[in-house]
Design a protein around this motif. Structure first.
Motif, PDB file in Angstrom:
ATOM      1  N   SER A   1       0.293   2.465   9.505  1.00 19.79           N
ATOM      2  CA  SER A   1      -0.651   2.307   8.396  1.00 19.79           C
ATOM      3  C   SER A   1      -0.364   1.031   7.616  1.00 19.79           C
ATOM      4  CB  SER A   1      -0.570   3.524   7.465  1.00 19.79           C
ATOM      5  OG  SER A   1      -1.430   3.377   6.360  1.00 19.79           O
ATOM      6  N   LEU A   2       0.904   0.770   7.347  1.00 19.54           N
ATOM      7  CA  LEU A   2       1.280  -0.453   6.632  1.00 19.54           C
ATOM      8  C   LEU A   2       0.967  -1.685   7.469  1.00 19.54           C
ATOM      9  CD1 LEU A   2       4.688   0.548   4.981  1.00 19.54           C
ATOM     10  CD2 LEU A   2       2.346   0.942   4.174  1.00 19.54           C
ATOM     11  N   GLU A   3       1.151  -1.574   8.781  1.00 18.95           N
ATOM     12  CA  GLU A   3       0.824  -2.690   9.670  1.00 18.95           C
ATOM     13  C   GLU A   3      -0.678  -2.979   9.622  1.00 18.95           C
ATOM     14  OE1 GLU A   3       2.747  -3.627  13.786  1.00 18.95           O
ATOM     15  OE2 GLU A   3       1.023  -2.308  14.150  1.00 18.95           O
TER      16      GLU A   3
ATOM     17  N   VAL B   1      11.365   2.249   3.854  1.00 19.51           N
ATOM     18  CA  VAL B   1       9.981   2.707   3.760  1.00 19.51           C
ATOM     19  C   VAL B   1       9.999   4.234   3.700  1.00 19.51           C
ATOM     20  CG1 VAL B   1       7.753   2.821   4.940  1.00 19.51           C
ATOM     21  CG2 VAL B   1       9.101   0.709   5.017  1.00 19.51           C
ATOM     22  N   PRO B   2       9.241   4.847   2.791  1.00 23.53           N
ATOM     23  CA  PRO B   2       9.239   6.315   2.705  1.00 23.53           C
ATOM     24  C   PRO B   2       8.978   6.975   4.055  1.00 23.53           C
ATOM     25  CG  PRO B   2       8.024   5.389   0.861  1.00 23.53           C
ATOM     26  CD  PRO B   2       8.379   4.236   1.766  1.00 23.53           C
ATOM     27  N   PHE B   3       9.666   8.067   4.308  1.00 23.19           N
ATOM     28  CA  PHE B   3       9.556   8.883   5.522  1.00 23.19           C
ATOM     29  C   PHE B   3      10.161   8.197   6.747  1.00 23.19           C
ATOM     30  CE2 PHE B   3       5.475   9.233   3.106  1.00 23.19           C
ATOM     31  CZ  PHE B   3       5.800  10.373   2.393  1.00 23.19           C
TER      32      PHE B   3
ATOM     33  N   PHE C   1      -0.429   5.450  -0.178  1.00 23.99           N
ATOM     34  CA  PHE C   1      -0.510   6.030   1.164  1.00 23.99           C
ATOM     35  C   PHE C   1      -0.860   7.510   1.106  1.00 23.99           C
ATOM     36  CE2 PHE C   1       1.652   8.360   4.609  1.00 23.99           C
ATOM     37  CZ  PHE C   1       0.925   7.885   5.680  1.00 23.99           C
ATOM     38  N   ALA C   2      -0.182   8.266   0.262  1.00 25.83           N
ATOM     39  CA  ALA C   2      -0.435   9.713   0.176  1.00 25.83           C
ATOM     40  C   ALA C   2      -1.860   9.993  -0.279  1.00 25.83           C
ATOM     41  CB  ALA C   2       0.563  10.355  -0.778  1.00 25.83           C
ATOM     42  N   LYS C   3      -2.379   9.152  -1.165  1.00 29.26           N
ATOM     43  CA  LYS C   3      -3.739   9.341  -1.685  1.00 29.26           C
ATOM     44  C   LYS C   3      -4.799   9.062  -0.626  1.00 29.26           C
ATOM     45  CE  LYS C   3      -6.816   7.403  -5.238  1.00 29.26           C
ATOM     46  NZ  LYS C   3      -6.914   6.414  -6.350  1.00 29.26           N
ATOM     47  N   TRP C   4      -4.519   8.121   0.262  1.00 34.28           N
ATOM     48  CA  TRP C   4      -5.533   7.670   1.209  1.00 34.28           C
ATOM     49  C   TRP C   4      -5.433   8.289   2.601  1.00 34.28           C
ATOM     50  CZ3 TRP C   4      -6.344   1.631   0.535  1.00 34.28           C
ATOM     51  CH2 TRP C   4      -7.019   1.409  -0.685  1.00 34.28           C
TER      52      TRP C   4
ATOM     53  N   HIS D   1       0.805  -1.223   0.000  1.00 28.77           N
ATOM     54  CA  HIS D   1       0.000   0.000   0.000  1.00 28.77           C
ATOM     55  C   HIS D   1       0.841   1.278   0.000  1.00 28.77           C
ATOM     56  CE1 HIS D   1      -2.977  -2.999   1.177  1.00 28.77           C
ATOM     57  NE2 HIS D   1      -3.904  -2.144   0.840  1.00 28.77           N
ATOM     58  N   ILE D   2       2.149   1.159  -0.048  1.00 28.67           N
ATOM     59  CA  ILE D   2       2.989   2.363  -0.057  1.00 28.67           C
ATOM     60  C   ILE D   2       2.628   3.304  -1.205  1.00 28.67           C
ATOM     61  CG2 ILE D   2       5.362   3.181  -0.440  1.00 28.67           C
ATOM     62  CD1 ILE D   2       6.326   0.862   1.302  1.00 28.67           C
ATOM     63  N   PRO D   3       2.399   2.801  -2.441  1.00 30.39           N
ATOM     64  CA  PRO D   3       2.103   3.734  -3.538  1.00 30.39           C
ATOM     65  C   PRO D   3       0.831   4.560  -3.349  1.00 30.39           C
ATOM     66  CG  PRO D   3       2.727   1.568  -4.399  1.00 30.39           C
ATOM     67  CD  PRO D   3       2.529   1.412  -2.929  1.00 30.39           C
TER      68      PRO D   3
END
Length: 555
Positions: A390-392, A433-435, A338-341, A334-336
């Motif tokens: 969020s990824l968890e 992982v970003p950030f 994340f910013a959208k959601w 879901h990393i791609p």
């Protein structure tokens, strides 16, 4: 003398050709596979195992395979099934076509016969991918197994489920059964044992392999199962309401009369297939994909006529040894988005609860959404600083908890041959992982460890660390042990002992920097948290309803 030299040259060339090619008889005709001298194996690509129906029949079960009189040169033609363009799959270099049901057989360069067989089902959210997306050459080079991979119909082509004669449902899974029947009938001539077949899969392929174990139509076609990041009891596995899914998809295609069943059916049956292929991967907030498998209406030819949960609880399946697990950061998928959601997650978290939960009203739904958000994020906003939580959350929903639920249901049904694992090894080449400054084993990281390079998903092994090479060697040893002996760690192995799991997901093997048995509970408190919620709010998927009678206009 000159004539003698010509004859000698012809003999030498003939022997070279004999070494380069191996000819095998199948029920359809002879096939010729080519030798890969570096890998120490023969590859038989592009063998038709069935025929995909065309026209109005295209959503039905596959037809028997074609036959041929002359030997077929089984070379790679890059054939893949119809699918929408995606940044995850290179479709431009492939030949995309409707009749795409081909198998690839990897055979070790040995005269040994009766070798165990592994059949790999590819992933791709039931929407993307192809059989040879990740290659199995290192497994086959051991000369212990034969490996088969294959294409099956995808997306709307493979999983439109109207419950009608035109589109009964699960065409893609019926393709998989046809492949297993082909293996049963033909693999002995390649040197394989038709009675010792392990079916393995990753992601959607793992869900598929799990469903094959539950389907009466596949019974007796394999005797062991390897599941890599995917289980049949999760929300991504089964369409909750396939008729509503078909309508929602038609709406995306700007079809105006999708509420009329017969107009909807006629549209899907007659529209050019390439005009109804949409990219819907990671677009649904409720942890589902558009066209996953479905429960079919009961009747002849159904692949699945009850929910996986019910089939397991009622013990209406044949138990075979299972090797099942996940990576430790499945949510990396879901990393791609994340910013959208992330804004939506903050504004109305309940929109992101899984589809297989039901509530009496919106207030109850919002209440559970608040409870889940507090469990994972405390009082912190969902932002770059909490991306790991969020990824968890998404990893637990889509892969982690369904895996635990799978183990619990099967053990309670009397299954005592389930081996559970978590893959956590991370190479230095893995991006952060970003950030964050954190690396994790992403979705299907264990698959890319077991299989090898040459496909788009796995780097060339000459560029990885020595530690990763050792992890790859160890996990391949465990997977080969399971496929050949039914246990990932037999008694004579130097690897840590690996007993079967109980209903709580204990113990399980951790495959990381160190390979060791973990006596803790798989997923820990997070698993129990979801178990409590699902015990109260679980919603079972339903089959499509009986189609309405056609309207006849009086003259």
């Amino acid at each position: 003398m000159r004539r003698l030299l010509i004859v000698l040259c012809l003999v030498v060339l003939s022997k070279c050709d004999d070494n380069e090619w191996r000819q095998v008889r199948t029920a359809q005709g002879h096939v010729r596979g080519r030798r890969d001298p570096e890998a120490g194996l023969y590859t038989f690509y592009n063998i038709p195992y069935a025929i995909a129906p065309r026209g109005r029949e295209r959503f039905k079960a596959p037809y028997p395979p074609p036959v041929w009189l002359q030997p077929l040169d089984a070379v790679d033609k890059g054939i893949i099934c119809m699918q929408s363009p995606s940044p995850f799959i290179d479709t431009k270099s492939k030949t995309m076509q409707e009749d795409c049901l081909i198998a690839n057989v990897y055979v070790p360069d040995t005269e040994d016969k009766n070798l165990p067989v592994i059949v790999y089902v590819h992933g791709g959210a039931f929407e993307l991918g192809y059989g040879d997306m990740i290659k199995p050459t290192k497994l086959v080079k051991t000369k212990k197994v034969i490996v088969v991979n294959f294409n099956y119909r995808l997306g709307v082509h493979g999983f439109l489920c109207l419950g009608s004669n035109t589109a009964p449902g699960n065409a893609g899974l019926k393709d998989q059964v046809a492949l297993l029947r082909w293996v049963k009938k033909n693999i002995a001539n390649f040197g394989g044992n038709p009675n010792d077949v392990t079916i393995a899969g990753y992601s959607a392929g793992s869900v598929s392999a799990d469903l094959l174990m539950l389907s009466k139509s596949a019974e007796g076609l394999f005797n062991k199962v390897i599941l890599e990041s995917g289980a049949s009891v999760g929300s991504i596995a089964i369409q909750m309401d396939p008729l509503e899914t078909a309508k929602a998809y038609a709406k995306l295609l700007n079809i105006s009369d999708f509420e009329d069943f017969h107009a909807l059916e006629e549209f899907y049956a007659t529209a050019p297939l390439d005009s109804i292929l949409l990219s819907t991967f990671l677009q649904r907030k409720d942890s589902t994909v558009f066209f996953s498998p479905c429960i079919e209406r009961k009747g002849k030819g159904a692949f699945l006529d009850d929910s996986p949960v019910n089939i397991i609880k009622n013990r209406k399946y044949k138990k075979v040894p299972i090797l099942i697990g996940t990576s430790d950061m499945e949510g990396s998928l879901h990393i791609p988005i994340f910013a959208k959601w992330k804004d939506g997650l903050n504004q109305k978290f309940s929109d992101f609860l899984p589809a297989d939960l039901q509530f009496e009203n919106d207030e109850e739904r919002d209440e559970i959404g608040k409870k889940v958000k507090e469990f994972y994020f405390d009082d912190k906003p969902i932002a770059e600083e909490t991306v790991l939580k969020s990824l968890e959350y998404f990893g637990d929903l889509t892969f982690g908890y369904p895996t635990l639920k799978h183990v619990k249901l099967h053990v309670e049904a009397g299954h005592d041959q389930i081996y559970l694992y978590e893959f956590s090894f991370v190479d230095d080449s893995t991006p952060y992982v970003p950030f964050t400054e954190v690396r994790g084993a992403g979705h299907c990281a264990q698959t890319t460890a077991v299989l090898d390079g040459g496909g788009p998903m796995v780097p060339d092994e000459s560029n990885i660390s020595e530690q990763y090479k050792q992890i790859k060697a160890s996990i391949r040893e465990m997977w080969l042990n399971f496929a050949t002996k039914g246990k990932p760690v037999p008694e004579e192995s130097n690897l840590p002992a690996w007993p079967v799991a109980n209903e709580n997901g204990t113990p399980y093997m951790t495959i990381g920097d160190v390979i060791e048995l973990n006596d803790g509970v798989y997923l820990g408190k997070r698993g129990q948290f979801w178990e409590d919620i699902y015990q109260k709010y679980y919603k079972a998927p339903v089959p499509p309803p009986q189609p309405p009678p056609e309207k006849h206009t009086e003259l």
